[in-house]
Enzyme design. Structure first.
Site, PDB file in Angstrom:
ATOM      1  N   CYS A   1       0.799  -1.241   0.000  1.00 38.46           N
ATOM      2  CA  CYS A   1       0.000   0.000   0.000  1.00 38.46           C
ATOM      3  C   CYS A   1       0.824   1.280   0.000  1.00 38.46           C
ATOM      4  O   CYS A   1       0.515   2.219  -0.723  1.00 38.46           O
ATOM      5  CB  CYS A   1      -1.012   0.002   1.138  1.00 38.46           C
ATOM      6  SG  CYS A   1      -0.286   0.139   2.793  1.00 38.46           S
TER       7      CYS A   1
ATOM      8  N   HIS B   1      -2.971   1.420   6.705  1.00 34.18           N
ATOM      9  CA  HIS B   1      -3.202   1.416   5.267  1.00 34.18           C
ATOM     10  C   HIS B   1      -2.895   2.819   4.772  1.00 34.18           C
ATOM     11  O   HIS B   1      -3.246   3.806   5.417  1.00 34.18           O
ATOM     12  CB  HIS B   1      -4.648   1.027   4.939  1.00 34.18           C
ATOM     13  CG  HIS B   1      -4.915   0.989   3.469  1.00 34.18           C
ATOM     14  ND1 HIS B   1      -4.029   0.412   2.570  1.00 34.18           N
ATOM     15  CD2 HIS B   1      -5.932   1.485   2.718  1.00 34.18           C
ATOM     16  CE1 HIS B   1      -4.509   0.545   1.348  1.00 34.18           C
ATOM     17  NE2 HIS B   1      -5.655   1.193   1.412  1.00 34.18           N
TER      18      HIS B   1
ATOM     19  N   ASP C   1      -7.128   6.026  -3.715  1.00 31.16           N
ATOM     20  CA  ASP C   1      -6.398   4.856  -3.244  1.00 31.16           C
ATOM     21  C   ASP C   1      -6.085   3.922  -4.400  1.00 31.16           C
ATOM     22  O   ASP C   1      -6.957   3.240  -4.923  1.00 31.16           O
ATOM     23  CB  ASP C   1      -7.224   4.129  -2.181  1.00 31.16           C
ATOM     24  CG  ASP C   1      -6.420   3.044  -1.490  1.00 31.16           C
ATOM     25  OD1 ASP C   1      -5.297   2.756  -1.953  1.00 31.16           O
ATOM     26  OD2 ASP C   1      -6.907   2.485  -0.490  1.00 31.16           O
TER      27      ASP C   1
END
Length: 696
Positions: free
Chosen positions: A279, A337, A360
């Site tokens: 991530c 995250h 994202d």
């Protein structure tokens, strides 16, 4: 009488240095002139023949992008326009050599599509037409222009979120945060052109070039395209994700230190996916691309980030009666995250939703058929506007879902508890102008979002709650007999033992006989843990209203890693069972074991001057009782042309000092970062030093 001849253009000067300085694009490396939309740029047209007469001839600029073009006739009187391309004659010049020149100012609209353009100039009279090729320009968004939809008011924030090429990514767990240096590298050679390639290689561009080019006026559209193109799941995107196991056919995600290596590797392999990302790598690369395109962007970490696969806003967790966490649910809580926020107007959402938008690029769920997420307005997440585009419900769950924890045996639920505090425990980003953390949790959620019962798992265990699960719904009555909690005695560091207390309180006026089960499991940051690596089981007698504290220690050799990681994560849990009533309570703690950090010192820290050689020293003391070997890499965008790499061996408790020479080639805040990949124990150590390079 002879017909008037069109003027004969000899050369064109696009005044690259002056224009790029005025447009704040100096330092961006491209084969073209780099400009920002909504702002004029000047050029000089050198020509032969008689003076230019606007009554007898016309000069018309043609600005071409793919199959699209616009025309802008040169005017002697018009004002530059913010809504269309305009060309204005500034002055006519007669050089001492007798050659003539025109100084012309060309302006793009503040909503012009970003991308590469070809400039042409056409001279025409009643009888003849001549066309000249002037060169190529790359047009970027313009956060300095109030009419641009990415306009950002503060110069300090523009400096941080558009111009800065250094960053900090936050990882770990809320109680033991690790700051990780990252070089965004948008000024590195060729990187801007590669960022433009992401738009060119996108499925949208391949399917309908003209439509894609027109849509590139909108940062909402651009950001959705980039969010999908940073991962390789649906397209010729940049990065392939991998979250466990063997990285030998690629690069371990923990070893990347900047975006340039990744973007270059993608471009040099004809757009094959780069292996591998996780991530923070996806988010950092997206931040580079967005800043290069002129869209203000920052990297954000959400600690205890929920991945709610069934959309019920509840994350189900299952433990067995021995305290071992079970992989029974597709839902998970990522210890951290990382995503990005980009600054833009949201005309599609109505008033009040301009500003920071969550994007994202980590492939988790599909959005309109592709792995991407956002832009989700942070304000819409805060206001729980789950009907607002794009992907607001998914991000809302990431920061607000409830955690329902169940202890089960043979498929039967023995006890349950609800925690409304754990998810979205801390949302953070790098503070502008400093290498420290800024807490932005309050921008996403109110103090009492969905708050009905607060506290740790231990406090709420056994309360009367309803837990919605796809498997079962269960109701449990109050049980106030025993309380339990876990307490880490110090922040765990690789090479040291993990020390913690289990604290048990008997809340009743009668003696109890208890069974205590403590369990430790290794885990990856984005999923439930695998098998246990350490456990302890005891019987405990506890007097009426008594509290007992029991200390435990997990030795280094018991948790030593098999795979190379920079921070290993542990899920620690304790289950206390009342032998008489068979009621159970659970407490759990997830934490990371930090690696020691590298120290970097600069010889003359206060006088680091552009184009003047300097020396940095990387210092590391081996904390282990055995010799360690590994590879040290030092890099710094704008400081080192090539990375410095060396093999090193360090004896137990020995301190090593490695000098690295560098010559800064850009002024401003820069960063040297050092990476040491050890073979045994298999771990990665980081260190960084920010340097303020002064102009000569």
């Amino acid at each position: 009488m002879a017909a008037p001849r069109v003027l004969k253009v000899r050369t064109i000067d696009l005044q690259r240095v002056q224009n790029q300085t005025r447009h704040r694009t100096e330092g961006l490396s491209s084969s073209t002139l780099v400009l920002r939309r909504g702002q004029a740029f000047t050029m000089t047209v050198n020509y032969d023949g008689r003076p230019f007469d606007p009554l007898k001839e016309q000069l018309i600029f043609r600005i071409v992008s793919g199959p699209l073009f616009v025309e802008a006739p040169v005017s002697v009187s018009r004002q530059p326009s913010l809504t269309q391309w305009t060309a204005v004659l500034e002055k006519c010049i007669l050089n001492p050599t007798g050659h003539r020149a025109l100084s012309v100012s060309l302006s793009s609209p503040a909503s012009a599509p970003i991308g590469a353009y070809t400039l042409q100039l056409r001279g025409q009279t009643r009888l003849s037409v001549t066309t000249y090729f002037l060169g190529q320009v790359t047009l970027l968004c313009n956060p300095w222009c109030p009419a641009d939809s990415v306009f950002l008011q503060s110069e300090d924030l523009r400096t941080e979120y558009v111009m800065s090429d250094i960053g900090l990514l936050f990882k770990g767990s809320p109680g033991n945060i690790v700051s990780r240096p990252w070089s965004f590298d948008q000024y590195e050679k060729g990187i801007l052109d590669i960022c433009m390639k992401l738009l060119q290689e996108s499925p949208q561009h391949q399917a309908d070039m003209g439509k894609d080019l027109l849509n590139r006026s909108s940062p909402v559209y651009i950001s959705r395209v980039i969010s999908a193109m940073v991962n390789s799941n649906d397209d010729k995107g940049v990065l392939m994700g991998k979250w466990s196991g063997d990285y030998k056919d690629g690069v371990n995600p923990s070893q990347w230190t900047g975006s340039a290596d990744i973007l270059r590797m993608w471009a040099e392999t004809q757009f094959s996916p780069v292996k591998y990302g996780q991530c923070w790598v996806f988010a950092a690369v997206m931040c580079t691309v967005m800043r290069a395109l002129g869209i203000p962007t920052r990297v954000v970490t959400n600690f205890n980030s929920a991945h709610d696969t069934d959309g019920n806003m509840v994350i189900e967790e299952y433990y067995n009666e021995k305290g071992e966490k079970l992989s029974m649910s597709r839902d998970s809580i990522w210890n951290f995250h990382v995503w990005v926020e980009s600054w833009m107007k949201r005309p599609d959402l109505g008033r009040g939703y301009d500003g920071w938008q969550v994007l994202d690029p980590t492939p988790q769920e599909r959005s309109a058929g592709m792995f991407r997420c956002g832009p989700a307005a942070v304000k819409a997440i805060y206001e729980q506007r789950v009907d607002a585009q794009y992907d607001v419900p998914f991000v809302y769950a990431e920061v607000n879902a409830d955690v329902c924890t169940m202890i089960i045996r043979n498929g039967m639920v023995l006890s349950t508890s609800i925690d409304k505090r754990r998810v979205g425990a801390l949302i953070s980003t790098k503070r502008p102008g400093s290498m420290s953390m800024q807490n932005i949790t309050s921008e996403y959620k109110t103090e009492d979002d969905g708050d009905t019962c607060r506290g740790s798992l231990a406090d709420v265990a056994g309360r009367s709650v309803i837990c919605h699960s796809q498997r079962q719904s269960a109701i449990f009555m109050d049980s106030k007999g025993v309380e339990v909690s876990l307490q880490l005695l110090k922040a765990p560091v690789v090479g040291e033992n993990i020390s913690f207390n289990v604290i048990i309180t008997n809340t009743e006026a009668a003696q109890k006989l208890l069974k205590k089960h403590v369990n430790a499991q290794n885990k990856e940051y984005n999923r439930n843990p695998t098998g246990s690596f350490w456990e302890s089981h005891d019987d405990v007698k506890i007097g009426p209203k008594e509290t007992v504290t029991m200390k435990h220690e997990i030795f280094f050799k018991e948790y030593m890693l098999k795979e190379t990681e920079e921070d290993s994560l542990v899920n620690l849990a304790v289950v206390i069972e009342d032998v008489k009533t068979q009621e159970r309570v659970l407490a759990s703690e997830e934490f990371n074991i930090r690696t020691p950090s590298l120290n970097i010192q600069i010889q003359n820290e206060v006088s680091v001057i552009i184009n003047t050689p300097q020396v940095a020293t990387v210092i590391f003391t081996n904390p282990f009782s055995f010799a360690v070997r590994g590879e040290l890499t030092v890099s710094g965008s704008g400081l080192l042309e090539e990375k410095a790499q060396m093999r090193i061996t360090i004896q137990p408790r020995e301190t090593t000092k490695k000098p690295v020479s560098f010559t800064p080639r850009m002024a401003g805040a820069k960063m040297l970062s050092a990476n040491l990949v050890l073979e045994n124990p298999p771990t990665i150590l980081h260190g960084f030093k920010t340097i303020n390079v002064q102009a000569s």
